[in-house]
Design an enzyme around this catalytic site. Structure first.
Site, short mmCIF file in Angstrom:
data_model
loop_
_atom_site.label_atom_id
_atom_site.label_comp_id
_atom_site.label_asym_id
_atom_site.label_seq_id
_atom_site.Cartn_x
_atom_site.Cartn_y
_atom_site.Cartn_z
N CYS A 63 -2.69 -9.49 16.40
CA CYS A 63 -2.87 -10.06 17.73
C CYS A 63 -1.70 -10.97 18.07
O CYS A 63 -1.23 -11.74 17.23
CB CYS A 63 -4.16 -10.85 17.90
SG CYS A 63 -5.64 -9.87 17.68
N ARG A 87 2.50 -7.07 16.33
CA ARG A 87 1.35 -7.77 15.76
C ARG A 87 0.03 -7.04 16.01
O ARG A 87 -1.03 -7.45 15.50
CB ARG A 87 1.26 -9.18 16.35
CG ARG A 87 2.49 -10.01 16.12
CD ARG A 87 2.34 -11.37 16.75
NE ARG A 87 1.31 -12.15 16.10
CZ ARG A 87 1.50 -12.88 15.02
NH1 ARG A 87 2.68 -12.94 14.47
NH2 ARG A 87 0.51 -13.56 14.48
N TRP A 136 -5.23 -6.48 17.99
CA TRP A 136 -5.49 -5.64 16.82
C TRP A 136 -6.95 -5.91 16.49
O TRP A 136 -7.30 -6.99 16.02
CB TRP A 136 -4.57 -6.03 15.66
CG TRP A 136 -4.63 -5.10 14.50
CD1 TRP A 136 -3.87 -3.98 14.31
CD2 TRP A 136 -5.46 -5.20 13.34
NE1 TRP A 136 -4.19 -3.39 13.11
CE2 TRP A 136 -5.16 -4.12 12.50
CE3 TRP A 136 -6.45 -6.11 12.93
CZ2 TRP A 136 -5.81 -3.91 11.27
CZ3 TRP A 136 -7.09 -5.92 11.72
CH2 TRP A 136 -6.76 -4.81 10.91
N ASN A 179 -6.14 -15.37 18.45
CA ASN A 179 -5.68 -14.60 17.30
C ASN A 179 -6.34 -15.23 16.07
O ASN A 179 -6.23 -16.43 15.87
CB ASN A 179 -4.14 -14.71 17.21
CG ASN A 179 -3.59 -14.18 15.90
OD1 ASN A 179 -4.18 -13.32 15.28
ND2 ASN A 179 -2.46 -14.71 15.49
N GLY A 180 -7.05 -14.42 15.28
CA GLY A 180 -7.72 -14.96 14.10
C GLY A 180 -9.15 -14.44 14.01
O GLY A 180 -9.49 -13.46 14.69
N GLU A 212 6.27 2.21 -3.45
CA GLU A 212 6.77 1.83 -2.12
C GLU A 212 7.16 3.08 -1.31
O GLU A 212 6.90 3.16 -0.11
CB GLU A 212 7.96 0.87 -2.29
CG GLU A 212 8.63 0.42 -1.01
CD GLU A 212 7.71 -0.28 -0.01
OE1 GLU A 212 6.56 -0.59 -0.35
OE2 GLU A 212 8.14 -0.45 1.14
N LYS A 254 5.47 3.94 2.28
CA LYS A 254 6.27 4.12 3.51
C LYS A 254 5.90 5.43 4.20
O LYS A 254 5.70 5.48 5.41
CB LYS A 254 7.78 4.13 3.22
CG LYS A 254 8.45 2.83 2.93
CD LYS A 254 8.70 1.92 4.11
CE LYS A 254 7.55 1.02 4.41
NZ LYS A 254 7.27 -0.11 3.62
N GLU A 311 2.40 5.21 5.75
CA GLU A 311 2.29 4.28 6.87
C GLU A 311 2.75 4.87 8.19
O GLU A 311 2.11 4.67 9.22
CB GLU A 311 3.16 3.03 6.61
CG GLU A 311 2.55 2.02 5.70
CD GLU A 311 3.46 0.83 5.50
OE1 GLU A 311 2.98 -0.29 5.61
OE2 GLU A 311 4.67 1.02 5.21
N HIS A 336 -2.39 12.46 -16.57
CA HIS A 336 -3.77 12.03 -16.78
C HIS A 336 -4.64 12.30 -15.56
O HIS A 336 -5.63 11.58 -15.33
CB HIS A 336 -3.78 10.55 -17.16
CG HIS A 336 -3.02 10.28 -18.41
ND1 HIS A 336 -3.53 10.56 -19.66
CD2 HIS A 336 -1.75 9.83 -18.61
CE1 HIS A 336 -2.61 10.26 -20.57
NE2 HIS A 336 -1.53 9.83 -19.96
N LYS A 365 1.70 -5.68 11.64
CA LYS A 365 2.72 -6.18 10.73
C LYS A 365 2.27 -7.43 9.99
O LYS A 365 2.59 -7.63 8.83
CB LYS A 365 4.00 -6.48 11.51
CG LYS A 365 5.10 -6.95 10.60
CD LYS A 365 6.44 -6.54 11.09
CE LYS A 365 7.50 -6.78 10.04
NZ LYS A 365 7.37 -5.85 8.90
#
Ligand code: G6P
Length: 609
Positions: free
Chosen positions: A2, A27, A75, A101-102, A482, A486, A489, A505, A604
Site C-alpha cells: 500500500c 508497493r 495491496w 497502510n498497515g 534465487e 526470480k 515471481e 532424493h 515490494k
C-alpha cells in the site's frame, strides 16, 4: 505494501497526487483511490486496478480541482479486491476520509463496538474501522480525534486523514509503516516513500512510531498520540530523480539489472583499503570488538534477502570461521529462539520495512543479541532499530523483483565477513587479495551483461516449459534458490531451486524429456560433483542450461546451453552467477507478455506479517 500520498498547499493537488502514486505503485497495485476537499466538500474517486485506471476514472468524474487531497494504491489484506474495499474510506457522520497502510489487529473488536454505537460499515477492510473510530471520537478537532483513535488501536499503520469540517487541515500518523512529510514552499507532500516527494522538495522528515502531524497551509505541528509535542528531524533526501526514472529502459527491473556494476562500485566505495589489506566499515566500527569475539551470527531475512543471507552464511563460516545460521524472520520471531552470549543477529533487508524481519530483530535484541542491519533504505524502520549496520548504497530499487539489492546484500555481507575475518584470523595479504578480486567484480558483471542477447535467445528456446529446476552447490546453492524465485515471481513459471545433490532424493522424479534444468556449474571445489549431477539430469531427458566459467569448453559437450561468467574466487561467484539468472527471468516474463515491474499478487515492501 500500500502506498499513500497526500498534499496540502497552493498548487492543484490532483497531478501531484497521481504522479506520486505512480511512483509508489511498486508497493501494491490492485486498486486505487483519491479524495479531495473542494469548497469544503469531499470528492472521492476509487477503482479496482492500477493508478492509470484511477486517472481515467477521475477524468470521467471530472471536477477534481483543489489544493488539499490524499490518495492510495492498495495491496489487499482485509477484504477482497473490490471498489468498496479500495481506499479512501469515509466515515458516516463528519465527512472525513482515511487512507491507511498497515494492519489493525484489533479491528474486529473495534468494529463490534462501533456497530453497537450505530455506525454502518460498507467495506470489509480494517481501515474503515479507523475512519469510524475517528468519527466517533470527533469533537471539533481532527488532530485530537486522530490521537484519541490511535490510542485505541493496536497493529501497524501509516494514515492520512482529511475532514470537511476542517478544510485547511491534513492529519497524518505512523506506527510501524513508513511515512514521510516533505516540506516545500508553502506546501507539504506526505508519502510512504521519498520517491513520491523528491520531484517537489528535498527537505523532509520521517515520522517516528506514534507520531501525529497536523499540517495546515501555514505550518505543521508534530506530537505523539498523547499530544506531547515532538521535534521532528528534518533532513535532506538523498535520492535524485534520475534514480527513480526509467531512463530509456523498458522496465525498472532491466534498468536495475544493468545498474549492478555501478551499484556494486557504490557499495564498496571507501570501504576497501587494499594497501593495508583491511575493510573499512564505519557503520559497525564501534562494535569491532564484539564482532571479533562473536560466538555466533544469526542472519535473518525474507525472500531474496534471505537468499543473500544464505550466501553470507557460507562466507562467514568459510572465511571468518564464525558459526552462522540463517533464519526466515517469520519463523525466528515466534520460535522462542535461544540467544547465547556473544550472538550477533543481522537483519538483511532492501526496504528496511519488512514486518517479519523487523519483529525478528526486535525479538533478538530483547534477548540480548547485538542487532546489526544490512539494509538499503537509509533511515528505514529496521535500520533505526539496529545497534549498527552496513548500508547497501545501491540506490532505490523500484522493480518488485529484487536484483541490484540482492548483489548489494551479498557484497555488503561479504565485506562484513572480511571485516570480521581480518580481525579474527585472516592475514592482511589474503584480505588484500580478496579485495582486489572485489574491485574487479563490476567490470566482470559488465562482461556478463554484454551477453544479454545470448541469454535472451537461450531463454526463449524454453519459454513454453512450465516446470524448471535450478541446481547448485556450496556458495551457489542459494544462487539456485534465487534463480528459481526470480523466474516464479515475474514469469509465473513453476520453478524449484535446491542443492544439486538433493535432486536425487525426490525431485529427480519430475525430470522428463525436455525439462529445463539450470545448473550453476562454475569452476570451484564441487565442480566435478556438479558435473555428475548434470549427467544424471541428461540421462533422464532433461535439458541442461549451465552457468559456467569462461574458458570451460569441456562443459559444452555435456549440456544444451552455456551461459558464461568470468572466473572469480568461489566466495564471490554468486555475485556473477546470479546475473544470467536475473536476465533469464526477465526475458521469460517479457516473452510471456507479463508486467515485469508489477507481477501479480506481489508487493515490494511487505509491511504485514
Ligand atoms: C518481498 C519482495 C522481495 C523481497 C522480500 C524481502 O517479498 O517482493 O523481493 O526480497 O519482500 O524484502 P526486503 O525489503 O526485506 O529485502
Amino acid at each position: 505494501m500500500c502506498g499513500i500520498v497526500a498534499y496540502i498547499g497552493h498548487r492543484q493537488a490532483k497531478p501531484i497526487l497521481l504522479e506520486g502514486l505512480k511512483r509508489l505503485e511498486y508497493r501494491g497495485y490492485d486498486s486505487a483511490g483519491l479524495a479531495m476537499l473542494i469548497d469544503g466538500k469531499l470528492k472521492i474517486g476509487r477503482t479496482v486496478g492500477r493508478v492509470s485506471m484511477l486517472e481515467e476514472r477521475l477524468e470521467q468524474l471530472g471536477g477534481f480541482d483543489g489544493t488539499l487531497g490524499l490518495c492510495h494504491t492498495r495491496w489487499a489484506t482485509h477484504g477482497g479486491v473490490t471498489e468498496l474495499n479500495a481506499h479512501p474510506h469515509r466515515d458516516d457522520r463528519h465527512g472525513l476520509v482515511v487512507v491507511h497502510n498497515g494492519i489493525i489487529e484489533n479491528y474486529a473488536a473495534l468494529k463490534t463496538y462501533l456497530t453497537e454505537r450505530g455506525h454502518t460499515f460498507t467495506s470489509d477492510t480494517d481501515t474503515e474501522v479507523i475512519s469510524m473510530l475517528i468519527s466517533e471520537l470527533y469533537e471539533g478537532d481532527l488532530e485530537k480525534a486522530v490521537q484519541a483513535a490511535l490510542r485505541e488501536v493496536t497493529g501497524a499503520y501509516a494514515i492520512a486523514v482529511i475532514c470537511e469540517k476542517e478544510p485547511d487541515t491534513l492529519v497524518v500518523a505512523r506506527k510501524g509503516s513508513p511515512l514521510l512529510v516533505g516540506i516545500g514552499n508553502g506546501e507539504y507532500i506526505v508519502a510512504s516513500d521519498a520517491a513520491a516527494i523528491i520531484s517537489h522538495t528535498g527537505q523532509a522528515f520521517m515520522l517516528d512510531d506514534y507520531n501525529v502531524v497536523k499540517i495546515t497551509r501555514a505550518g505543521f505541528r508534530t506530537s505523539d498520540i498523547h499530544n506531547t509535542p515532538v521535534t521532528p528531524k528534518v533532513t535532506q533526501l538523498e535520492i535524485d530523480l534520475e534514480q527513480i526514472e526509467l531512463g530509456g529502459y523498458p522496465h525498472f527491473m532491466l534498468k536495475e539489472i544493468f545498474e549492478q556494476p555501478k551499484a556494486l562500485r557504490a557499495c564498496c566505495s571507501g570501504r576497501m583499503d587494499i594497501r593495508d589489506g583491511r575493510v573499512v566499515l564505519g557503520g559497525v566500527s564501534t562494535y569491532a570488538k564484539e564482532l571479533t569475539r562473536a560466538r555466533r551470527v544469526i542472519l535473518t531475512a525474507q525472500g531474496t534477502a534471505l537468499h543473500a543471507a544464505m550466501i553470507g552464511r557460507y562466507l562467514l563460516e568459510d572465511v571468518a570461521k564464525v558459526p552462522t545460521q540463517t533464519e526466515y524472520a517469520s519463523e525466528f520471531r515466534y520460535r522462542n529462539p535461544v540467544i547465547e552470549e556473544g550472538t550477533v543477529v543481522i537483519a538483511v533487508s532492501q526496504s528496511g520495512e519488512t514486518a517479519d524481519t523487523l519483529a525478528a530483530l526486535k525479538e533478538a535484541k530483547e534477548r540480548g543479541a547485538l542487532a546489526l542491519g544490512v539494509i538499503n533504505v537509509v533511515g528505514s524502520s529496521i535500520a533505526r532499530e539496529t545497534d549498527a549496520g552496513v548500508y547497501l548504497r545501491v540506490g532505490p530499487e523500484i522493480g518488485v523483483a529484487s536484483t541490484k539489492a540482492f548483489t548489494g546484500q551479498v557484497a555488503a555481507l561479504s565485506l562484513l565477513g572480511l571485516f570480521m575475518a581480518r580481525r579474527r584470523l585472516m592475514s592482511a595479504d589474503a584480505c588484500a587479495e580478496m579485495l582486489r578480486e572485489f574491485e574487479a567484480l563490476p567490470a566482470k558483471i559488465e562482461r556478463i551483461l554484454e551477453q544479454a542477447p545470448h541469454v535472451k535467445r537461450v531463454t526463449e528456446r524454453y519459454i513454453d516449459r512450465e516446470n524448471w529446476l535450478f541446481l547448485g552447490r556450496g556458495y551457489n546453492y542459494p544462487t539456485a534458490l534465487e534463480g528459481a524465485l526470480k523466474l516464479k515471481e515475474i514469469s509465473y513459471i513453476h520453478a524449484e531451486g535446491m542443492p544439486a545433490a538433493e535432486m536425487k532424493h525426490g525431485p529427480i522424479a519430475l525430470i522428463n524429456e525436455g525439462m529445463p534444468a539450470v545448473f550453476i556449474a562454475n569452476k570451484g571445489r564441487q565442480y566435478e560433483k556438479v558435473m555428475s549431477n548434470i549427467a544424471e539430469v541428461r540421462s533422464r531427458g532433461g535439458h541442461v542450461i549451465a552457468v559456467a566459467t569462461e574458458g570451460d569448453e569441456h562443459i559444452k559437450k555435456y549440456v544444451q546451453d552455456v551461459l558464461y561468467i568470468p572466473d572469480v574466487p568461489e566466495p564471490l561467484s554468486p555475485i556473477l552467477a546470479v546475473i544470467p539468472l536475473q536476465l533469464m527471468a526477465y526475458y521469460a516474463a517479457v516473452a510471456r507478455g507479463h508486467d515485469v515491474d508489477k507481477p501479480r499478487n506481489l508487493a515490494k515492501s511487505v509491511t504485514v506479517e
